[in-house]
Design a protein around this motif. Structure first.
Motif, mmCIF file in Angstrom:
data_model
loop_
_atom_site.group_PDB
_atom_site.id
_atom_site.type_symbol
_atom_site.label_atom_id
_atom_site.label_comp_id
_atom_site.label_asym_id
_atom_site.label_seq_id
_atom_site.Cartn_x
_atom_site.Cartn_y
_atom_site.Cartn_z
ATOM 1 N N GLU A 94 40.879 20.128 26.908
ATOM 2 C CA GLU A 94 39.666 18.598 26.588
ATOM 3 C C GLU A 94 39.839 17.586 27.599
ATOM 4 O O GLU A 94 39.266 16.793 27.731
ATOM 5 C CB GLU A 94 40.413 18.596 25.149
ATOM 6 N N TYR A 95 41.232 17.040 27.332
ATOM 7 C CA TYR A 95 41.567 16.201 27.608
ATOM 8 C C TYR A 95 42.085 16.140 29.957
ATOM 9 O O TYR A 95 41.878 14.857 30.237
ATOM 10 C CB TYR A 95 42.418 15.410 27.779
ATOM 11 N N VAL A 96 42.516 16.731 30.397
ATOM 12 C CA VAL A 96 42.568 17.158 31.663
ATOM 13 C C VAL A 96 41.428 16.982 32.641
ATOM 14 O O VAL A 96 41.085 15.745 33.173
ATOM 15 C CB VAL A 96 43.567 18.491 32.467
ATOM 16 N N PRO A 97 40.506 17.377 32.020
ATOM 17 C CA PRO A 97 39.045 16.950 32.472
ATOM 18 C C PRO A 97 38.516 15.671 32.566
ATOM 19 O O PRO A 97 38.273 14.966 33.744
ATOM 20 C CB PRO A 97 38.051 18.011 32.100
ATOM 21 N N GLN A 98 39.136 15.046 32.068
ATOM 22 C CA GLN A 98 38.876 13.876 31.941
ATOM 23 C C GLN A 98 39.437 12.991 32.509
ATOM 24 O O GLN A 98 39.173 11.626 33.163
ATOM 25 C CB GLN A 98 38.999 13.600 29.555
ATOM 26 N N LEU A 135 47.547 9.929 25.169
ATOM 27 C CA LEU A 135 45.931 10.356 24.779
ATOM 28 C C LEU A 135 46.490 10.605 22.932
ATOM 29 O O LEU A 135 45.821 10.584 22.215
ATOM 30 C CB LEU A 135 45.098 10.885 25.322
ATOM 31 N N ALA A 136 47.969 11.142 23.998
ATOM 32 C CA ALA A 136 48.585 12.157 21.918
ATOM 33 C C ALA A 136 49.152 11.208 20.908
ATOM 34 O O ALA A 136 48.678 11.136 20.442
ATOM 35 C CB ALA A 136 49.962 13.539 22.631
ATOM 36 N N VAL A 137 49.830 10.053 21.870
ATOM 37 C CA VAL A 137 49.848 8.940 21.001
ATOM 38 C C VAL A 137 48.627 8.505 20.463
ATOM 39 O O VAL A 137 47.981 8.387 19.052
ATOM 40 C CB VAL A 137 50.739 8.467 21.077
ATOM 41 N N LEU A 138 47.121 7.996 20.983
ATOM 42 C CA LEU A 138 46.409 7.906 20.541
ATOM 43 C C LEU A 138 45.227 8.513 19.168
ATOM 44 O O LEU A 138 44.840 8.004 18.722
ATOM 45 C CB LEU A 138 45.342 7.002 21.239
ATOM 46 N N GLN A 165 38.953 9.066 19.050
ATOM 47 C CA GLN A 165 38.525 9.907 20.557
ATOM 48 C C GLN A 165 39.193 8.261 20.477
ATOM 49 O O GLN A 165 38.367 7.334 20.756
ATOM 50 C CB GLN A 165 37.225 9.951 20.934
ATOM 51 N N PRO A 166 39.783 8.357 22.281
ATOM 52 C CA PRO A 166 40.244 6.966 23.086
ATOM 53 C C PRO A 166 38.653 7.002 23.979
ATOM 54 O O PRO A 166 37.852 7.789 24.313
ATOM 55 C CB PRO A 166 41.657 8.099 24.335
#
Length: 300
Positions: free
Chosen positions: A14-18, A57-60, A66-67
């Motif tokens: 989910e987040y590496v592309p972002q 981002l995991a802490v967020l 969503q960040p």
């Protein structure tokens, strides 16, 4: 695949592309010299796990939905700084490596002078990104202060200096732990701290999360030391078996492979236990952060 490994894989998907999309903003006028831009973007785009911004981002995600785009920019600034550290580590005057992330190191492609400048550019641009990320001004200041400490002469740079000055000299376990806490652990500590700053985590929980971060950072360096003697260059994307040849201080050098595996298990368990303790005191779900401990694949 374990449940924790699947959680981490889904999060990365989910987040590496972002993160990568955010890093493409390097092409949006931040760099005003074409060769320098090529050198800076070359190493940023060479790949990598994006582990440090993922931790932020995991802490967020543990504390909010969503960040925001501003939080993504602030988190990705750490990847700029981390990449600078790799470029400089690889230079002939440092580790003299020819391969990083499976491709030629920056100085092999652009020369040592331009590689040095590419690292300088990424280091300073990281702080510009923090100062311009769309987060509250008080958070910008806190992030800049925390990252400058983590990356500077009391953190990562101190660890690198100790690493160089200790070659051909055997450190004891306490000295080795301090070296690793600074050289590798400091930026991982900051990755979690940045998430705490932007999620406005209260002080008690923040200290608990930073204890987790420190154990995770130590585990990461022990694991890196272990892979240097047990993995192949193809698996790691960089040359292996370098540490022993250069008489660097490592856990396998001090404890052997079997002892290093045992130490790694203990440190990973300590990180997991810290999250269990936090869960018991807060009732909050820390399973996403716990999933990061599945990164360490310990082969018997």
């Amino acid at each position: 695949m374990s449940d924790a490994s699947q959680v981490l894989k889904n999060f990365e998907t989910e987040y590496v592309p972002q993160i990568n999309q955010t890093l493409q903003r390097l092409n949006d006028g931040w760099i005003d010299q074409p060769i320098l831009q090529s050198a800076m973007t070359y190493s940023v785009n060479a790949g990598g796990k994006r582990l440090r911004p993922l931790l932020t981002l995991a802490v967020l995600r543990t504390y909010q939905d969503q960040p925001s785009s501003g939080q993504l920019m602030a988190a990705s600034a750490l990847e700029l700084l981390h990449t600078y550290s790799l470029i400089h580590d690889d230079l002939p005057a440092m580790d003299n490596d020819e391969l990083r992330r499976g491709v030629a190191t920056n100085h092999m492609k652009f020369g040592a002078g331009m590689a040095t400048l590419a690292g300088d550019g990424l280091l300073t641009l990281a702080f510009e990104w923090l100062s311009k990320a769309d987060v509250p001004a008080a958070q910008q200041l806190a992030l800049v202060r925390a990252l400058s400490h983590a990356a500077g002469p009391a953190g990562m740079v101190a660890g690198q200096a100790q690493d160089i000055s200790s070659e051909h000299h055997q450190l004891n376990i306490d000295q080795l732990a301090k070296l690793h806490r600074q050289k590798t652990g400091a930026l991982l500590h900051y990755a979690v701290e940045a998430g705490c700053i932007m999620a406005e985590v209260n002080e008690d929980e923040r200290q608990g999360l930073l204890k987790f971060a420190d154990q995770f950072g130590l585990a990461y360096q022990i694991y890196d030391d272990l892979l240097d003697v047990t993995a192949t260059a193809k698996e790691l994307g960089k040359k292996t078996h370098k540490d022993a040849g250069e008489e660097k201080n490592t856990y396998p050098g001090l404890f052997g492979v079997a002892g290093t595996k045992q130490r790694l298990k203990q440190v990973v368990k300590s990180a997991e236990t810290q999250l269990v303790s936090l869960n018991q005191s807060t009732g909050r779900d820390y399973s996403l952060l716990n999933a990061f401990c599945s990164y360490f694949k310990i082969k018997e």
